[in-house]
Enzyme design. Structure first.
Site, PDB file in Angstrom:
ATOM      1  CG  MET A   6      -1.830   0.892   1.231  1.00 56.05           C
ATOM      2  SD  MET A   6      -2.976   1.627   2.589  1.00 56.05           S
ATOM      3  CE  MET A   6      -3.948   0.072   2.865  1.00 56.05           C
ATOM      4  CB  THR A   7       2.367   3.360  -1.998  1.00 59.81           C
ATOM      5  OG1 THR A   7       3.502   5.407  -2.091  1.00 59.81           O
ATOM      6  CG2 THR A   7       1.996   3.501  -2.512  1.00 59.81           C
ATOM      7  CB  VAL A   8      -1.610   7.266   0.161  1.00 56.99           C
ATOM      8  CG1 VAL A   8      -1.781   8.242  -0.680  1.00 56.99           C
ATOM      9  CG2 VAL A   8      -1.949   6.339   0.435  1.00 56.99           C
ATOM     10  NE  ARG A  66       0.181  15.015   7.788  1.00 59.38           N
ATOM     11  CZ  ARG A  66       0.925  14.144   8.556  1.00 59.38           C
ATOM     12  NH1 ARG A  66      -0.226  14.052   9.938  1.00 59.38           N
ATOM     13  NH2 ARG A  66       1.325  13.790   9.678  1.00 59.38           N
ATOM     14  NE  ARG A  67      -5.119  16.045  -0.139  1.00 64.56           N
ATOM     15  CZ  ARG A  67      -5.076  17.026  -0.866  1.00 64.56           C
ATOM     16  NH1 ARG A  67      -6.200  16.620  -1.113  1.00 64.56           N
ATOM     17  NH2 ARG A  67      -4.158  17.877  -1.161  1.00 64.56           N
ATOM     18  CB  ILE A 111      -5.970   7.881  -0.158  1.00 62.36           C
ATOM     19  CG1 ILE A 111      -6.903   9.700  -0.594  1.00 62.36           C
ATOM     20  CG2 ILE A 111      -5.793   7.524  -1.082  1.00 62.36           C
ATOM     21  CD1 ILE A 111      -6.161  10.653  -1.473  1.00 62.36           C
ATOM     22  N   GLY A 112      -5.364   6.394   2.444  1.00 60.26           N
ATOM     23  CA  GLY A 112      -4.861   5.551   2.672  1.00 60.26           C
ATOM     24  C   GLY A 112      -5.688   3.896   3.486  1.00 60.26           C
ATOM     25  CD1 TRP A 113     -11.269   4.895   5.788  1.00 64.39           C
ATOM     26  CD2 TRP A 113     -10.068   4.628   8.361  1.00 64.39           C
ATOM     27  NE1 TRP A 113     -11.929   3.762   7.022  1.00 64.39           N
ATOM     28  CE2 TRP A 113     -11.020   3.446   8.347  1.00 64.39           C
ATOM     29  CE3 TRP A 113      -9.011   4.103   9.242  1.00 64.39           C
ATOM     30  CZ2 TRP A 113     -11.607   3.238   9.582  1.00 64.39           C
ATOM     31  CZ3 TRP A 113      -9.002   2.717  10.234  1.00 64.39           C
ATOM     32  CH2 TRP A 113      -9.988   3.017  10.215  1.00 64.39           C
ATOM     33  CE1 TYR A 123      -2.947  -1.040   7.831  1.00 62.28           C
ATOM     34  CE2 TYR A 123      -0.632  -0.986   8.990  1.00 62.28           C
ATOM     35  CZ  TYR A 123      -1.391  -0.836   7.572  1.00 62.28           C
ATOM     36  OH  TYR A 123      -1.147  -0.724   6.680  1.00 62.28           O
TER      37      TYR A 123
END
Length: 311
Positions: free
Chosen positions: A219-221, A227-228, A230-232, A266
């Site tokens: 996983m990479t953003v 901090r928006r 997106i990763g979540w 997580y």
């Protein structure tokens, strides 16, 4: 909450990866938090022809029962994996082809779907630069790293539908208003999902996850879009796809012990530590990692559908 940038494969210094069959070791979540900044010098914009709604074929409502004589097909492979597929695999490829995950964020909108062949180079560049920055590799190694990442993605793509690479597209808001549809969408991030034993990595990281269980990694953003949330939502999209593709109720991932922010994310998402690397792993020039697991909720069948099944 800060978007987590993470990579799951690693290049161990004690191994030679210039071979006929290069492999990365899968490490979920090598998060690139502000302590490990990523700088994408060449942001990638995906043309409108890669529209999230585009689909090369419509989904089929019929489900064929595989037979010994008719369960193989090559020409109907929608993702061009380059191998013969059973009817069951073709049905799962259809699910991958039509999978969409959308989410409205405070700063814009995010859409997630499975990567297509023509989008691989953009994903390679994103992963390679993110990985190089997180591990403090000299920029002179970037071309080599891109080559290795591309070979890895080609090999993983050939294993579909037992594994899949998801990509997220982001369209921001201007003064609180979503940008026009004609505007190009940015490639926001990517994540890889393995669904079963056939899609498992040949050289899994430690602590080893069960090979027959779904596994989230790589996983990479994009650094400018962190901090928006997106990763979540890449994580949530992965879990949603796993629920559709696998009957297993558990999903695994790795998180380095030094990555506090991803670990907190997580934990908030429901993952718990199953096992942690021995301190002896440091002798192999690797970071210690947690193996984390989450029990996915069972998919609920609507009452009207369950009634029809009983009849």
């Amino acid at each position: 909450m800060a978007a987590t940038v993470s990579l799951s494969f690693s290049l161990d210094p004690q191994h030679n990866y210039i071979s006929h069959n290069p492999h990365f070791k899968h490490h979920k979540t090598f998060p690139l938090t502000p302590s490990f900044p990523i700088s994408l010098k060449h942001p990638y914009l995906l043309p409108h022809r890669y529209n999230r709604y585009a689909s090369k074929s419509s989904s089929s409502s019929s489900h064929s029962t595989p037979s010994a004589a008719t369960n193989l097909s090559y020409s109907e492979d929608p993702f061009r994996t380059g191998r013969f597929l059973s009817n069951e695999e073709l049905e799962k490829l259809k699910l991958l082809e039509n999978f969409r995950y959308g989410q409205e964020l405070e700063s814009g909108s995010l859409w997630v779907r499975v990567m297509r062949a023509e989008e691989m180079d953009a994903i390679v560049a994103l992963l390679a630069e993110s990985f190089a920055e997180s591990m403090l590799w000299p920029s002179g190694y970037l071309s080599l790293l891109r080559y290795l990442v591309k070979q890895y993605l080609i090999e993983r793509r050939a294993l579909m539908p037992h594994t899949a690479t998801l990509i997220g597209f982001y369209r921001g808001k201007e003064n609180g208003v979503l940008e026009q549809e004609e505007e190009e969408e940015q490639l926001a991030g990517t994540v890889e999902v393995c669904f079963d034993k056939r899609g498992a990595n040949a050289s899994p990281p430690t602590p080893t996850a069960p090979k027959n269980s779904p596994y989230i990694s790589n996983m990479t953003v994009k650094s400018s879009l962190r901090r928006r949330g997106i990763g979540w939502h890449l994580l949530k999209a992965s879990e949603e796809l796993i629920s559709q593709m696998s009957s297993s109720g558990e999903v695994y991932l790795h998180c380095r012990m030094i990555d506090v922010a991803p670990f907190n994310m997580y934990t908030k998402a429901g993952y718990s530590v199953v096992k942690t690397d021995s301190i002896l792993i440091l002798l192999m020039l690797q970071r210690r990692k947690h193996l984390m697991c989450k029990e996915l909720p069972a998919i609920r069948i609507p009452s009207d559908m369950s009634d029809s099944v009983e009849e």
